[in-house]
Design an enzyme around this catalytic site. Structure first.
Site, PDB file in Angstrom:
ATOM      1  CB  CYS A   1      -0.922   0.010   1.218  1.00 20.39           C
ATOM      2  SG  CYS A   1      -0.009   0.032   2.779  1.00 20.39           S
TER       3      CYS A   1
ATOM      4  CB  CYS B   1      46.361 -16.611 -16.984  1.00 20.70           C
ATOM      5  SG  CYS B   1      46.406 -14.811 -17.087  1.00 20.70           S
TER       6      CYS B   1
ATOM      7  CG  ASP C   1      15.235 -36.304  11.904  1.00 19.75           C
ATOM      8  OD1 ASP C   1      14.765 -36.117  13.045  1.00 19.75           O
ATOM      9  OD2 ASP C   1      14.558 -36.632  10.917  1.00 19.75           O
TER      10      ASP C   1
ATOM     11  CG  ASP D   1      13.508 -36.954   6.527  1.00 18.43           C
ATOM     12  OD1 ASP D   1      13.516 -36.538   7.713  1.00 18.43           O
ATOM     13  OD2 ASP D   1      12.667 -37.751   6.096  1.00 18.43           O
TER      14      ASP D   1
ATOM     15  CG  ASP E   1      15.080 -32.650  10.310  1.00 19.25           C
ATOM     16  OD1 ASP E   1      15.063 -32.691  11.546  1.00 19.25           O
ATOM     17  OD2 ASP E   1      14.724 -33.584   9.583  1.00 19.25           O
TER      18      ASP E   1
END
Length: 803
Positions: free
Chosen positions: A17, A85, A499, A698, A702
């Site tokens: 806004c 290089c 875990d 997973d 976590d």
């Protein structure tokens, strides 16, 4: 206050806004050095007038972020050619970082690639390409890289032609040089080859046509107030060529032979081009991992449109297309099985050699192989969104990012050339004044040898080639490093936090135990239990039903059903009252179960969830469900301990279950009943104690700990959010990948250190040897070419690593 005033514009997201625009405007105007700020809500844009010596774009960006909004940025990757290089890469990087609107530019010499982050309101890809060309190089957006690949192939062919021509023209000059040594007097030397004008005829095309690329590059470097390897080459070869021309002119009519160095300049240019040719081919091989991954993709797809089967190019597949996959064919894109079943070989994605059975509703991944069944599938992800494309993107990103160790090499390369030019001039003066007074030829030879031997190419290639080879090889093992910095950091890990659910265990509860009372028929018991639990939506109920159906036991008919949250289920099955659930549920319904308590406690001590079951008010048996441990977890944890790494299990599960699982896999340190935000706190505690922590998980819960840990490792079978927060993705979901990742990090770092050692040692030893006159210029050129190629070949050894 400075009289200089600049104006900048920033694209801003998050404004909702007019009050937001006003807030940002006021915040910017309060900043020291800001003359005026104007924020346009409709255009989502701010225009700021400011004093650049007091404030800059980064300050504005931070202020806008502090106010709760974001500066919109875009990131584009460019393929770049013409770099010779590390100094070239440094020069492009500096040039791009000076551009208005560019917040970050990273140039990778080995990949010949630049990654640029910029604000679209101030810079565009066309501006960036123009800046690269202004610096003397060629750039193209990586999405259009097919043109660049063709260009690189043409460049290799062009260098090959140049080498052949240079070698033919240099051979007579090399032959004439051989005639100067007493130990080669047995070689026949045609007198005409000693003619200075004939030598000039051979040397001139090599110097100015074949060697034109060095002059152009050196000119552009010097014009941009920097120096690169080509400056050294041009100085050395030009000195040799023009001194020889001078000698030829002043010795016209003289009987003694002039001191000519045409062979020095020609052979040097020939050897340097040969080195570039070897280097280009080797660098092409170092991207082999990405090429292999890309090569796995199907080329066509069999699509069903309006009832007609059509074979179309893969690029024409659209989301929601119905595709047909026959036995032995590759699955073209990511999707879902809508008809049929088959065993699919997903080893290219997961590393697992055992095919996975696919049925209706199961996910399919592009480039995996349908082994034996006919599948009809719906396309859900195509192009850059497929799992394989995402893997390729992660590998490319990792290869494009710099490891911290590379910063040292970059800093040295950036100042190396001017220092070498200084050493070469000092060498020339020392020789002509003290070592061999007045002997211009000897002083010139020593100076040329110093200029040529000091090429910093090997230094610039030492780190990126190893990062490319290491991250590419890791990807083949299902380990995706998101950046070179993570590949470097991982080998420091001394503590791994795991875990439990989905990491140590499979994450899918299974029916493990069925213990019935002596008077009960087990098959009938399971028929009644399965029918009751089939009505429940609880995850454990699904596991029980799945386990019973796997035994091919028909389920009973349910007349009534009631789920009692926190207690269990109550149902009428085949006119029998069935209760399944907790001790409290049994007590509420006056079912005696004291003789089953010891069995329940024993099962719970093994980390299983035990439930009581009664039929018509009488205890009928105990059933247990458990999240089973992955087959490889115990071995993987043992392997980590053998590497002197502490292993800790961190879980939100109850302590009894967590300790039981921990004891089964050999983890003594178990922290249970931890909330998601508390997982990150546990990571902080270990880091505060000086530990280098890897967090492996997973799930969404976590993600905070994965982001906070020194290295976050996400199991590839887990959630997208976990993978986004992590530094490494372990595609296979096998905990052995943790040890593999640490080993790949160690091997890559050892390889980088070997490369840097030889690159530094080469220059430290080579420059003094050249300066004291023990290294002929042509030998210096050969050694310089060999040094770059040897670094790349050493890095390529990582592609043969076996874990």
């Amino acid at each position: 206050m400075s009289s200089q005033i600049k104006e900048t514009s920033l694209q801003i997201s998050g404004m909702t806004c007019a009050a937001c625009a006003t807030r940002i405007e006021k915040g910017l105007k309060k900043m020291a050095g800001v003359e005026d700020a104007n924020v346009n809500l409709a255009l989502e844009k701010s225009i700021i007038t400011y004093h650049p010596d007091m404030v800059d774009d980064q300050d504005f960006e931070k202020k806008i972020q502090d106010l709760g909004y974001e500066v919109v940025k875009e990131k584009t990757e460019f393929a770049i050619t013409g770099m010779t290089c590390a100094a070239c890469a440094t020069r492009i990087e500096k040039g791009l970082n000076k551009m208005n609107g560019v917040s970050m530019a990273n140039v990778n010499l080995a990949l010949e690639q630049a990654t640029v982050e910029y604000e679209p309101s101030q810079a565009s890809p066309a501006d960036i390409i123009h800046q690269v060309e202004k610096l003397g190089y060629k750039a193209i957006i990586k999405d259009e890289e097919k043109d660049m690949i063709d260009y690189r192939q043409k460049e290799i062919q062009k260098q090959k032609r140049k080498f052949i021509i240079a070698a033919i023209l240099s051979f007579p000059l090399l032959w004439s040089m051989v005639g100067h040594f007493s130990f080669t007097s047995f070689i026949y030397m045609p007198p005409i080859l000693m003619n200075p004008w004939l030598q000039m005829i051979f040397a001139t095309p090599v110097q100015f046509i074949i060697g034109k690329q060095f002059y152009v590059s050196a000119y552009k470097a010097l014009r941009n107030k920097s120096a690169n390897m080509d400056v050294l080459v041009v100085m050395g070869t030009s000195a040799a060529y023009f001194y020889s021309v001078y000698q030829a002119i002043i010795n016209i009519g003289e009987h003694h032979a002039a001191q000519l160095y045409f062979e020095t300049s020609s052979v040097l240019i020939t050897l340097i081009i040969l080195g570039k040719l070897f280097e280009a081919r080797a660098k092409g091989r170092s991207s082999e991992a990405i090429k292999k991954l890309m090569g796995l993709q199907a080329k066509t797809a069999l699509v069903l449109r309006d009832g007609v089967e059509l074979e179309i190019p893969l690029e024409e597949v659209v989301v929601l297309d119905t595709l047909l996959v026959k036995p032995g064919e590759k699955i073209p894109v990511d999707g879902e099985v809508i008809e049929g079943n088959a065993a699919v070989d997903e080893s290219m994605l997961t590393g697992e050699s055992i095919p996975v059975d696919k049925n209706i509703g199961d996910a399919l991944f592009g480039s995996t192989l349908n082994k034996n069944g006919f599948l009809k599938m719906k396309a859900t992800k195509i192009g850059k969104d497929t799992a394989l494309s995402q893997i390729i993107k992660v590998v490319e990103d990792a290869q494009g990012k710099k490891a911290p160790i590379q910063r040292l090499a970059d800093q040295i390369s950036g100042i190396f050339v001017p220092i070498v030019v200084g050493i070469a001039l000092v060498t020339f003066l020392v020789w002509i004044i003290w070592v061999n007074p007045g002997a211009f030829a000897s002083a010139l030879e020593a100076m040329i040898a110093v200029l040529v031997i000091a090429c910093p190419c090997a230094l610039g290639l030492a780190t990126p080639t190893s990062i490319m080879a290491g991250s590419g090889r890791s990807a083949e093992f299902g380990i995706l490093f998101k950046g070179g910095e993570h590949l470097e950091t991982t080998h420091h890990i001394d503590t791994v936090i795991l875990d439990k659910t989905g990491t140590v265990t499979n994450g899918n509860p299974e029916l493990t135990d069925v213990i019935v009372e002596p008077f009960v028929n087990e098959q009938q018991f399971l028929s009644l239990i399965g029918a009751a639990e089939k009505q429940s939506e609880h995850p454990l109920a699904e596991s029980i039903v799945r386990g019973i159906q796997a035994k091919e036991i028909p389920l009973g008919s349910v007349q009534e059903f009631e789920a009692i949250p926190g207690f269990g289920v109550k149902a009428t099955v085949d006119q029998k009252m069935v209760l399944i659930g907790t001790r409290k549920l049994m007590k509420q319904n006056s079912v005696k179960f004291s003789n089953a308590l010891s069995i329940m406690e024993e099962l719970e001590g093994q980390g299983k969830t035990a439930m009581l079951a009664s039929i018509d008010g009488q205890l009928a048996g105990v059933i247990a469900v458990a999240d089973t441990i992955k087959a490889t977890s115990q071995k993987a944890i043992k392997r980590l301990k053998a590497m002197n790494i502490d292993v800790i299990m961190l879980t939100g599960d109850n302590e009894r279950t967590a300790v039981a699982i921990g004891s089964q896999v050999g983890i003594e340190q178990v922290i249970a009943e931890v909330l998601p935000e508390e997982k990150a706190e546990e990571v902080k505690k270990l880091q505060a104690a000086g530990r280098k922590v890897a967090m492996v998980g997973d799930g969404i819960n976590d993600a905070p700990a994965l982001a906070l840990a020194d290295i976050g490792m996400a199991i590839g079978t887990g959630t997208d959010i976990a993978m986004e927060a992590a530094d490494i993705t372990l595609i296979r979901g096998d905990l052995n990948s943790i040890a593999d990742a640490i080993l790949m990090s160690k091997k890559t770092m050892r390889n980088i250190k070997q490369n840097l050692f030889w690159a530094f040692a080469y220059n430290i030893l080579g420059i003094p040897i050249a300066a004291i006159g023990l290294l002929a210029p042509w030998l210096a050129g050969a050694a310089m070419a060999f040094s770059s190629v040897s670094v790349v070949l050493n890095a390529l050894r990582l592609q043969r690593v076996k874990l």
